[in-house]
Design a protein around this motif. Structure first.
Motif, PDB file in Angstrom:
ATOM      1  N   PHE A 135       0.828  -1.205   0.000  1.00 58.92           N
ATOM      2  CA  PHE A 135       0.000   0.000   0.000  1.00 58.92           C
ATOM      3  C   PHE A 135       0.866   1.260   0.000  1.00 58.92           C
ATOM      4  O   PHE A 135       0.486   2.278  -0.581  1.00 58.92           O
ATOM      5  CB  PHE A 135      -0.953   0.005   1.200  1.00 58.92           C
ATOM      6  N   GLU A 136       2.030   1.210   0.623  1.00 56.51           N
ATOM      7  CA  GLU A 136       2.940   2.360   0.579  1.00 56.51           C
ATOM      8  C   GLU A 136       3.394   2.629  -0.852  1.00 56.51           C
ATOM      9  O   GLU A 136       3.446   3.781  -1.296  1.00 56.51           O
ATOM     10  CB  GLU A 136       4.149   2.132   1.481  1.00 56.51           C
ATOM     11  N   PHE A 137       3.730   1.559  -1.574  1.00 57.50           N
ATOM     12  CA  PHE A 137       4.121   1.730  -2.974  1.00 57.50           C
ATOM     13  C   PHE A 137       2.968   2.309  -3.781  1.00 57.50           C
ATOM     14  O   PHE A 137       3.155   3.204  -4.611  1.00 57.50           O
ATOM     15  CB  PHE A 137       4.557   0.387  -3.573  1.00 57.50           C
ATOM     16  N   LEU A 138       1.764   1.810  -3.545  1.00 60.46           N
ATOM     17  CA  LEU A 138       0.590   2.308  -4.259  1.00 60.46           C
ATOM     18  C   LEU A 138       0.411   3.802  -4.027  1.00 60.46           C
ATOM     19  O   LEU A 138       0.137   4.557  -4.968  1.00 60.46           O
ATOM     20  CB  LEU A 138      -0.647   1.540  -3.794  1.00 60.46           C
ATOM     21  N   LEU A 139       0.617   4.249  -2.801  1.00 58.33           N
ATOM     22  CA  LEU A 139       0.489   5.676  -2.502  1.00 58.33           C
ATOM     23  C   LEU A 139       1.555   6.502  -3.218  1.00 58.33           C
ATOM     24  O   LEU A 139       1.321   7.665  -3.555  1.00 58.33           O
ATOM     25  CB  LEU A 139       0.558   5.905  -0.994  1.00 58.33           C
ATOM     26  N   SER A 140       2.708   5.910  -3.464  1.00 60.03           N
ATOM     27  CA  SER A 140       3.762   6.643  -4.183  1.00 60.03           C
ATOM     28  C   SER A 140       3.387   6.896  -5.634  1.00 60.03           C
ATOM     29  O   SER A 140       3.922   7.807  -6.269  1.00 60.03           O
ATOM     30  CB  SER A 140       5.091   5.878  -4.121  1.00 60.03           C
ATOM     31  N   ARG A 141       2.475   6.097  -6.181  1.00 60.75           N
ATOM     32  CA  ARG A 141       2.024   6.299  -7.560  1.00 60.75           C
ATOM     33  C   ARG A 141       0.931   7.369  -7.644  1.00 60.75           C
ATOM     34  O   ARG A 141       0.629   7.866  -8.737  1.00 60.75           O
ATOM     35  CB  ARG A 141       1.459   5.004  -8.157  1.00 60.75           C
ATOM     36  N   LEU A 142       0.378   7.751  -6.512  1.00 59.59           N
ATOM     37  CA  LEU A 142      -0.734   8.695  -6.458  1.00 59.59           C
ATOM     38  C   LEU A 142      -0.216  10.127  -6.456  1.00 59.59           C
ATOM     39  O   LEU A 142       0.784  10.451  -5.807  1.00 59.59           O
ATOM     40  CB  LEU A 142      -1.545   8.435  -5.187  1.00 59.59           C
ATOM     41  N   VAL A 168      -1.656   4.536  10.612  1.00 59.79           N
ATOM     42  CA  VAL A 168      -0.447   4.013   9.964  1.00 59.79           C
ATOM     43  C   VAL A 168      -0.043   4.852   8.759  1.00 59.79           C
ATOM     44  O   VAL A 168       1.106   5.272   8.626  1.00 59.79           O
ATOM     45  CB  VAL A 168      -0.648   2.547   9.540  1.00 59.79           C
ATOM     46  N   TRP A 169      -1.013   5.112   7.880  1.00 63.26           N
ATOM     47  CA  TRP A 169      -0.689   5.775   6.614  1.00 63.26           C
ATOM     48  C   TRP A 169      -0.792   7.291   6.681  1.00 63.26           C
ATOM     49  O   TRP A 169      -0.306   7.975   5.781  1.00 63.26           O
ATOM     50  CB  TRP A 169      -1.572   5.223   5.498  1.00 63.26           C
ATOM     51  N   GLY A 170      -1.403   7.824   7.718  1.00 62.20           N
ATOM     52  CA  GLY A 170      -1.469   9.274   7.879  1.00 62.20           C
ATOM     53  C   GLY A 170      -2.235   9.975   6.781  1.00 62.20           C
ATOM     54  O   GLY A 170      -1.840  11.062   6.325  1.00 62.20           O
ATOM     55  N   LEU A 171      -3.335   9.363   6.341  1.00 56.11           N
ATOM     56  CA  LEU A 171      -4.118   9.912   5.236  1.00 56.11           C
ATOM     57  C   LEU A 171      -5.408  10.538   5.754  1.00 56.11           C
ATOM     58  O   LEU A 171      -6.186   9.876   6.451  1.00 56.11           O
ATOM     59  CB  LEU A 171      -4.478   8.797   4.238  1.00 56.11           C
ATOM     60  N   PRO A 172      -5.673  11.790   5.405  1.00 55.18           N
ATOM     61  CA  PRO A 172      -6.996  12.337   5.682  1.00 55.18           C
ATOM     62  C   PRO A 172      -8.046  11.478   4.987  1.00 55.18           C
ATOM     63  O   PRO A 172      -7.859  11.062   3.839  1.00 55.18           O
ATOM     64  CB  PRO A 172      -6.941  13.737   5.072  1.00 55.18           C
ATOM     65  N   ASN A 173      -9.141  11.181   5.669  1.00 54.64           N
ATOM     66  CA  ASN A 173     -10.122  10.275   5.083  1.00 54.64           C
ATOM     67  C   ASN A 173     -11.525  10.597   5.566  1.00 54.64           C
ATOM     68  O   ASN A 173     -11.715  11.193   6.626  1.00 54.64           O
ATOM     69  CB  ASN A 173      -9.759   8.818   5.383  1.00 54.64           C
ATOM     70  N   THR A 174     -12.484  10.185   4.755  1.00 57.80           N
ATOM     71  CA  THR A 174     -13.894  10.327   5.107  1.00 57.80           C
ATOM     72  C   THR A 174     -14.585   8.999   4.859  1.00 57.80           C
ATOM     73  O   THR A 174     -14.250   8.269   3.922  1.00 57.80           O
ATOM     74  CB  THR A 174     -14.589  11.429   4.286  1.00 57.80           C
ATOM     75  N   HIS A 204      -7.248  10.679   1.015  1.00 62.15           N
ATOM     76  CA  HIS A 204      -6.567  11.681   0.196  1.00 62.15           C
ATOM     77  C   HIS A 204      -5.081  11.752   0.548  1.00 62.15           C
ATOM     78  O   HIS A 204      -4.700  11.661   1.710  1.00 62.15           O
ATOM     79  CB  HIS A 204      -7.211  13.054   0.399  1.00 62.15           C
ATOM     80  N   LYS A 205      -4.269  11.945  -0.475  1.00 59.87           N
ATOM     81  CA  LYS A 205      -2.819  12.100  -0.276  1.00 59.87           C
ATOM     82  C   LYS A 205      -2.507  13.589  -0.117  1.00 59.87           C
ATOM     83  O   LYS A 205      -2.662  14.361  -1.058  1.00 59.87           O
ATOM     84  CB  LYS A 205      -2.069  11.519  -1.476  1.00 59.87           C
ATOM     85  N   PRO A 206      -2.063  14.004   1.054  1.00 61.99           N
ATOM     86  CA  PRO A 206      -1.867  15.433   1.294  1.00 61.99           C
ATOM     87  C   PRO A 206      -0.557  15.969   0.711  1.00 61.99           C
ATOM     88  O   PRO A 206       0.358  15.210   0.383  1.00 61.99           O
ATOM     89  CB  PRO A 206      -1.862  15.521   2.818  1.00 61.99           C
ATOM     90  N   GLU A 207      -0.481  17.270   0.604  1.00 68.42           N
ATOM     91  CA  GLU A 207       0.742  17.958   0.179  1.00 68.42           C
ATOM     92  C   GLU A 207       1.882  17.573   1.114  1.00 68.42           C
ATOM     93  O   GLU A 207       1.724  17.489   2.330  1.00 68.42           O
ATOM     94  CB  GLU A 207       0.529  19.475   0.235  1.00 68.42           C
ATOM     95  N   GLY A 208       3.047  17.281   0.528  1.00 66.97           N
ATOM     96  CA  GLY A 208       4.226  16.960   1.325  1.00 66.97           C
ATOM     97  C   GLY A 208       4.313  15.516   1.795  1.00 66.97           C
ATOM     98  O   GLY A 208       5.238  15.154   2.523  1.00 66.97           O
ATOM     99  N   TYR A 209       3.368  14.673   1.362  1.00 68.29           N
ATOM    100  CA  TYR A 209       3.373  13.265   1.785  1.00 68.29           C
ATOM    101  C   TYR A 209       4.571  12.540   1.169  1.00 68.29           C
ATOM    102  O   TYR A 209       4.847  12.672  -0.023  1.00 68.29           O
ATOM    103  CB  TYR A 209       2.080  12.590   1.355  1.00 68.29           C
ATOM    104  N   LYS A 210       5.280  11.771   1.981  1.00 61.21           N
ATOM    105  CA  LYS A 210       6.483  11.073   1.516  1.00 61.21           C
ATOM    106  C   LYS A 210       6.345   9.562   1.709  1.00 61.21           C
ATOM    107  O   LYS A 210       5.817   9.090   2.713  1.00 61.21           O
ATOM    108  CB  LYS A 210       7.721  11.549   2.285  1.00 61.21           C
ATOM    109  N   THR A 211       6.826   8.809   0.718  1.00 58.91           N
ATOM    110  CA  THR A 211       6.972   7.363   0.866  1.00 58.91           C
ATOM    111  C   THR A 211       8.412   7.001   0.518  1.00 58.91           C
ATOM    112  O   THR A 211       9.174   7.830   0.010  1.00 58.91           O
ATOM    113  CB  THR A 211       6.029   6.575  -0.073  1.00 58.91           C
TER     114      THR A 211
END
Length: 220
Positions: A135-142, A168-174, A204-211
Motif C-alpha cells: 500500500f505504501e508503494f501504491l500511494l507513491s504512484r498517487l 499508519v498511513w497518515g491519510l486524511p479520510n472520510t 486523500h494524499k496530502p501535500e508533502g506526503y512522503k513514501t
C-alpha cells in the motif's frame, strides 16, 4: 518494545518491488508515457466483469481509466464488453494488479484509485489492502491530492481500513454509507438488493506526503 500496530508506514517493513517480475505478456497502454494532454489517470484494482469500469469510462470522458482484473473468466467477460463498447479512455488489463502497477505506473502519476469490494481476506488479514506493505508503494504512484476509494459490504473490514488510513498511513479520510440505489458493481447491486449496508472510505494524499518509493521506477 514498540507495538507493531502503532508503527507508521515509514517504520513498517518495506515492500520490495525489485523482487517482482513483470506479468506475462506485459504491455503498457499508450496513455502511459504519452499523456501530453495531462488527462487524469485513474486505476481500478479488481475490476471484475467491468460494470464499474465501463460505466465510469462513459460518464467521465475527460479521464482515462486503467482497469485491472486477475481472474481469467471475469476478465474475459469484461474484455468482450469493453471491446463492444470501444471507449478510447478505457484500458482493460488482465494481470495481477501488484506486479502490473510496479512495472507500469510512474510515481505521482495517478489521480484516483478504486478498490471496490475486494476479497475481505477474513482468514488472512495481512492480505487486506491497507495492511500490506504494497500500500505504501501504491500511494507513491498517487498524485498529491489524489484519492483512494475503498468500498466493502463488511463493516469490520472498513473499520480496520479507516484505522490504518489514519494511524499508519497518515491519510486524511472520510467514511460514508453507500446509497441504497448505487449500482457501481455487480457485487454492490447484489448486496444492496439484499438489504445489506455497504461502506465507502475515501482517502486523500496530502501535500508533502512522503513514501520510500517516490523516486522508484522500473527500468524496462
Amino acid at each position: 518494545m514498540t507495538d507493531n500496530s502503532e508503527l507508521t508506514h515509514q517504520q513498517k517493513r518495506a515492500f520490495q518491488p525489485e523482487k517482482l517480475s513483470a506479468p506475462r505478456d506485459f504491455i503498457t497502454p499508450s496513455i502511459i508515457g504519452k499523456n501530453k494532454d495531462n488527462v487524469p489517470l485513474v486505476v481500478e484494482i479488481g475490476a471484475g466483469k467491468g460494470k464499474h469500469a465501463l460505466g465510469f469510462a462513459v460518464q467521465n470522458p475527460d479521464k482515462h481509466l486503467i482497469a485491472i482484473e486477475r481472474t481469467r473468466n471475469k476478465f474475459e467477460a469484461f474484455s468482450k464488453l469493453a471491446t463492444r463498447q470501444n471507449s478510447s479512455n478505457l484500458d482493460a488489463i488482465h494481470a495481477d494488479a501488484i506486479a502490473w502497477i510496479v512495472h507500469a505506473i510512474a510515481p505521482s502519476s495517478v489521480a484516483k484509485i478504486f478498490i471496490l469490494y475486494p476479497n475481505p481476506e477474513q482468514q488472512n488479514p495481512n492480505q487486506q489492502w491497507l495492511n500490506m506493505p504494497f500500500f505504501e508503494f501504491l500511494l507513491s504512484r498517487l498524485q498529491v491530492d489524489g484519492e483512494v476509494t475503498l468500498v466493502t459490504n463488511i463493516e469490520a473490514y472498513l473499520d480496520n481500513a479507516e484505522q490504518q488510513a489514519t494511524k499508519v498511513w497518515g491519510l486524511p479520510n472520510t467514511r460514508q454509507r453507500v446509497p441504497d440505489d448505487s449500482q457501481r458493481t455487480h457485487f454492490e447491486v447484489k448486496y444492496l438488493a439484499r438489504g445489506e449496508a455497504c461502506w465507502e472510505l475515501n482517502m486523500h494524499k496530502p501535500e508533502g506526503y512522503k513514501t520510500r518509493f517516490d523516486d522508484w521506477q522500473t527500468v524496462l
